[in-house]
Design an enzyme around this catalytic site. Structure first.
Site: not given
Length: 397
Positions: A154, A182-184, A187
């Site tokens: 991230d 950024a990860d969330v 997803g």
């Protein structure tokens, strides 16, 4: 939605084989699980499972006061899943993944590009045997491009994708967002892509490869700042909490704290100035329009900030709400989760795990006919291995 023991939801019957770990993939599969999908999470026994099981404290403590493998970080993205300990580096593990894939509608993975090809578990290999499989791959930079082989975290995505250059005080260092956004968001995009692919499969029977990169997703949600740059050629600057296109839109200090002010149009600005006994500002051509306020941002702030600092937070919020000007508090998390609003919206949920009670953040989706459900607390590592691997239909609850 209350905790439920009965599988239901718009994705009830959809089967997800989750080979992802850390945050982007698990965020996606938790959302699919909340919407009713059956999710089997594969975890590596050599490493003790998902990396985030070790990303604490805090951890859930068992009845004897011992630390468990349920870290808060892990629990944030892993409810409504079964945990299966399986080593895919072994021929036996690879054969089991193929068996599970044969029962699945969706497979999601976040290995480095090409990492699963050596096991015959990449999209090209599995799609030959299972042409209806929706196969989702998440990586740092994507399956193509000069950076495809680089690792994806991230923080790296936030740095490469530009958001850090916009975040922080004007004279301060570049700053990441306070959570792994950024990860969330990757997803979330993955969830949309998977559901679109499922819609195509429903019509045609064809699966497909859904492929995402953390960096691509982060660039996509640069939204107005990204498009501002593309159409002006001017690199945006850090403005702290200020807005590049609206003024005043910022965090302001009061006599006893801070609050958020969002003046969205010129009529709101007139009412705002009236509350501060600064009505003349709204008539001043230097400040009367949003465009003028942006051009004279520093001069306007020099007047507004002392006027705001002379009043209490409660006084400003009550006064501006009465004037229908958008304003609100800057809350700490204890205030957030103690609020009546969070209770009314069921944004905190309580579940019973194998190790004891756990407290989680609720799903924000509110579906009138097929609401999100919370059927399984985040699992202990490998808790469902024997049952899943011995079952003729591994996805049957």
């Amino acid at each position: 939605m209350a905790v439920s023991e009965t599988p239901q939801g718009p994705l009830s019957g959809v089967r997800v084989l989750d080979l992802s770990r850390i945050l982007a993939g698990p965020t996606c599969t938790q959302l699919l699980g909340d919407l009713g999908a059956n999710v089997i999470k594969i975890e590596n026994p050599a490493s003790g499972g998902d990396d985030t099981r070790q990303w604490g404290p805090p951890y859930v403590m068992d009845a004897e006061g011992n630390q468990t493998d349920l870290s808060a970080y892990f629990m944030a993205a892993n409810r409504n899943k079964l945990s299966v300990a399986l080593d895919i580096a072994t021929p036996e593990g690879q054969a089991e993944i193929r068996r599970l894939a044969g029962h699945a509608d969706i497979l999601i993975e976040n290995f480095k590009p090409g990492g699963l090809a050596r096991y015959g578990l990449d999209y090209a290999s599995l799609s030959k045997t299972f042409p209806g499989l929706v196969y989702c791959s998440i990586s740092g930079f994507g399956q193509t491009g000069p950076n495809a082989s680089k690792p994806g975290y991230d923080l790296l995505a936030q740095g490469f994708g530009g958001i850090m250059s916009l975040t922080g005080e004007p004279e301060g260092a570049p700053m990441k967002v306070g959570v792994g956004i950024a990860d969330v968001m990757c997803g979330m995009y993955a969830t949309v892509g998977i559901l679109a692919a499922l819609r195509h499969k429903d019509r045609t029977g064809e699966g497909q490869h859904v492929e995402l990169a953390l960096v691509d997703a982060q660039i996509a949600w640069m939204i107005n700042e990204g498009v501002n740059y593309l159409n002006s050629g001017k690199v945006p600057e850090r403005r702290g909490n200020a807005h590049p296109n609206i003024m005043p839109y910022d965090v302001y200090q009061t006599s006893d704290g801070h609050l958020v002010l969002a003046v969205g149009n010129d009529s709101q600005f007139r009412r705002y100035c009236g509350f501060l006994d600064l009505a003349h500002l709204a008539e001043d051509p230097h400040f009367a329009t949003n465009q003028a306020r942006l051009q004279n941002r520093a001069a306007l702030d020099a007047v507004l900030r002392p006027a705001m600092a002379a009043r209490s937070t409660a006084e400003v919020i009550a006064g501006l709400e009465a004037q229908k000007v958008t304003v609100g508090p800057v809350q700490t998390l204890d205030q957030v989760f103690a609020s009546e609003q969070v209770a009314a919206r069921q944004m905190q949920i309580d579940m019973q795990s194998e190790a004891g009670p756990v407290h989680l953040i609720g799903n924000p989706l509110k579906l009138s006919r097929t609401p999100a459900t919370y059927r399984k607390a985040p699992p202990r590592f490998g808790a469902d291995t024997q049952r899943v691997l011995s079952a003729e239909d591994p996805f049957t609850d």
